[in-house]
Write an enzyme that holds these catalytic residues in place. Structure first.
Site, short mmCIF file in Angstrom:
data_model
loop_
_atom_site.label_atom_id
_atom_site.label_comp_id
_atom_site.label_asym_id
_atom_site.label_seq_id
_atom_site.Cartn_x
_atom_site.Cartn_y
_atom_site.Cartn_z
N HIS A 65 0.83 -1.20 0.00
CA HIS A 65 0.00 0.00 0.00
C HIS A 65 0.86 1.26 0.00
CE1 HIS A 65 -2.65 3.15 1.74
NE2 HIS A 65 -3.53 2.59 0.95
N HIS A 102 1.20 4.08 -3.28
CA HIS A 102 1.01 5.53 -3.17
C HIS A 102 2.30 6.29 -3.44
CE1 HIS A 102 -3.17 6.07 -1.92
NE2 HIS A 102 -3.06 4.90 -1.34
N HIS A 141 -7.87 -0.34 -4.59
CA HIS A 141 -8.52 -0.34 -3.29
C HIS A 141 -9.77 -1.23 -3.28
CE1 HIS A 141 -5.95 3.28 -2.77
NE2 HIS A 141 -5.95 2.91 -1.51
N GLU A 194 -10.23 10.96 -4.41
CA GLU A 194 -9.04 10.83 -3.55
C GLU A 194 -8.72 12.08 -2.73
OE1 GLU A 194 -4.49 9.16 -3.63
OE2 GLU A 194 -5.39 9.84 -5.48
N HIS A 245 -11.65 11.51 0.25
CA HIS A 245 -10.92 10.34 0.74
C HIS A 245 -9.81 10.73 1.70
CE1 HIS A 245 -7.16 7.98 0.29
NE2 HIS A 245 -7.95 6.97 0.60
N HIS A 300 -9.35 10.05 6.04
CA HIS A 300 -8.24 9.49 6.81
C HIS A 300 -7.82 10.45 7.93
CE1 HIS A 300 -6.90 5.76 4.72
NE2 HIS A 300 -7.61 6.27 3.72
N HIS A 357 -12.89 2.55 3.45
CA HIS A 357 -12.74 2.24 2.04
C HIS A 357 -13.90 1.40 1.51
CE1 HIS A 357 -9.10 3.97 0.33
NE2 HIS A 357 -8.67 4.03 1.57
#
Length: 585
Positions: A100, A104, A132, A240, A255, A259, A295
């Site tokens: 992951h 990114h 994802h 995102e 998104h 987080h 997610h």
């Protein structure tokens, strides 16, 4: 004394502290005692690619002295009194978290327009969705293997979060523990000037409404008042959001801020000078159960777009079929030749990783950490095909999904299509007549081998600007091979293997320069470096869209001779084996 460089870092990098996982080292020789086990964020600017590193105020061993590995307990963050801990082997797997983080790193969202050439990769937004989505599908498969229902999406942002998480990670730079999240905490408005965060839940709800409006209408509103059609790639960059978002003011950063809200739930106003939780860092975010709830909702947003038939129509017969190609049988066989056909086997493995690159820049010899992870016995696919036409190429697409849902009932295709996990995709030549295709599980287009996940970058240290290392670094992106298949159960989990040979003429992508590929491992999740994504079809094809006619997978497959279903069983052996690659101690 060990020195960990932290100078030359911008403000964002300073927020991405490296952190350590405390672990007593009983049994180590006095002269070679390592006090703690460090889990270092890969964002730290050191030329290494592992996430596990030991640290001590001093290490006195010479390079030739045998080393006793530091043992990382498998049950470190909780006990089975917490039912979510049944999934800790998946969430806290080092290789999965490395994947992951590395994804990114390859596909950053960017902070300003000057980075647009780095961010603007082929089908980047669609790949954000698909990679994802596959994580959530794989996680749900693991949940069913552990007698848990599919993950519940986090859609009401004002309700308590019942899942607690205590990461047991310490920050090396600040000498503080990474904060846990107690059960039933809630999102709160973020007012943290030190982190340039001033976002409210109402902001999130407004962005959500605007994105849902774009999905329902199929129209994106641009800053200058004009509009454009919504595509899955655009939607990925909006959600995102990356700097490729067509209108960040209107559609926000849904998104990413989700987080942040989750990571600062314990100190939303910086009142107690606390830093973020693990869910804010790409290197550790998958450890937190809330990651999957968040997610699952993000994926539901994408699925609502895919299910809007006015704009994303179901596939036609001509798009699904491959006339003249008949898949007559499919089987999975153990790679070693001994074992049952159509039975996959998983078990636990203890592997050593050499952590000496993370100690300092002198040669003090190897220092190993030993961790336990899921693994699978190698296997191969054997696919028999009758080609009644002329010589041609075809794309082999292999997926698998649980045969039954959490109630032990057969799936409706509308739900099961979201559970299919991609196992492999590759191109084969077909001669006229009978063909037998054999493919090893270790050749998967989804995964990279253990050695590539946990690789030594010491050679790169001597010449970090060498162009060949850019390719080397890209090729570290990929799902870990040891997590290719779900855990299964002791009694055997019933799965369905789906194989399709699609029409290559509709799949092929002409790369602009025609150059050789540096690597094609894990291209399904990571694409190709400086190339177009190597498949013209939508990612996840043929399961990325609902069917207009089929109610279950059997109805979907039966009209198409180029598709085949095979029942398989995944057996889990609750045994632990030493990795044969481990050095002798």
């Amino acid at each position: 004394m060990l020195v960990y460089p932290n100078s030359g870092m911008d403000s964002n990098q300073k927020q991405r502290d490296h952190f350590c996982l405390k672990n007593p080292t009983e049994g180590l020789e006095t002269e070679c005692r390592v006090s703690d086990l460090i889990l270092v964020s890969p964002f730290l600017k050191v030329p290494i690619d592992f996430t596990l590193y030991p640290a001590s105020v001093g290490v006195k061993c010479g390079p030739t002295i045998p080393r006793t590995p530091i043992i990382i307990p498998r049950d470190y963050t909780a006990t089975d009194l917490e039912e979510e801990h049944r999934l800790a082997y998946f969430r806290e797997d080092v290789g999965i978290n490395l994947h992951h983080w590395h994804w990114h790193l390859v596909y950053p969202f960017g902070n300003n327009r000057a980075e647009i050439n780095i961010v603007n990769k082929d089908r980047r937004g669609e790949l954000f969705f698909y990679m994802h989505q596959q994580i959530i599908a794989r996680y749900n498969c693991e949940r069913l293997c552990n007698a848990l229902p599919r993950v519940k999406k986090f859609s009401n942002w004002r309700e308590p979060i019942p899942e607690a998480y205590f990461p047991k990670l310490d920050s090396l730079t600040s000498a503080r523990g990474w904060p846990p999240r107690q059960a039933n905490m809630r999102w709160q408005d973020l007012k943290r000037p030190v982190d340039n965060l001033n976002v409210t839940i109402s902001d999130m709800e407004r962005w959500r409404r605007n994105i849902e409006e774009a999905i329902s209408t199929g129209i994106v509103r641009l800053p200058n008042g004009s509009t454009q059609s919504l595509t899955i790639d655009t939607l990925g960059n909006m959600v995102e959001s990356s700097i490729l978002s067509p209108n960040q003011e209107l559609y926000g950063s849904l998104h990413n801020n989700g987080h942040s809200f989750s990571a600062y739930v314990h100190d939303p106003e910086h009142r107690y000078l606390e830093s973020f939780g693990v869910i804010a860092d790409e290197a550790t975010t998958m450890r937190d159960p809330l990651f999957y709830r968040w997610h699952a909702w993000i994926d539901d947003l994408f699925q609502s777009f895919k299910e809007t038939m006015e704009r994303v129509r179901p596939y036609t017969n001509s798009e699904l079929e491959n006339p003249g190609v008949n898949v007559t049988s499919v089987a999975v066989e153990p790679a070693g030749g001994s074992g049952q056909t159509n039975v996959l086997n998983t078990y636990w493995m203890m592997s050593d990783v050499d952590l000496s690159s993370g100690l300092d820049f002198s040669n003090r010899g190897s220092v190993f950490a030993r961790f336990t992870h899921l693994n699978n016995r190698p296997f191969r696919y054997v696919i028999n095909v009758n080609n009644t036409g002329s010589v041609r190429r075809a794309t082999v697409r292999i997926f698998m999904a649980p045969k039954f849902d959490e109630r032990n009932l057969p799936w409706q295709l509308a739900d099961q299509r979201k559970m299919f996990i991609e196992m492999d995709r590759f191109v084969v030549p077909l001669k006229a007549g009978e063909n037998t295709i054999t493919r090893q599980s270790t050749q998967s287009s989804v995964t990279i081998p253990f050695e590539q996940t946990f690789r030594d970058l010491s050679e790169q240290r001597s010449d970090p600007k060498n162009p060949k290392f850019a390719e080397f670094n890209f090729c570290g992106c990929g799902w870990p091979q040891h997590m290719l298949i779900p855990k299964g159960t002791a009694g055997g989990a019933a799965y369905q293997l789906f194989v399709m040979l699609s029409n290559y003429e509709m799949d092929k992508v002409d790369q602009p320069d025609g150059s050789e590929l540096s690597c094609d491992e894990a291209s399904s999740f990571c694409g190709l470096k400086d190339k177009l994504f190597p498949d013209k079809r939508p990612m996840g094809f043929p399961f990325d869209r609902p069917s207009r006619t089929a109610s279950n997978i059997e109805d979907f497959v039966s009209p198409n001779s180029n598709m085949r279903l095979q029942d398989i069983t995944i057996m889990h052996q609750n045994v632990t084996e030493q990795n044969p690659r481990n050095p002798s101690t």
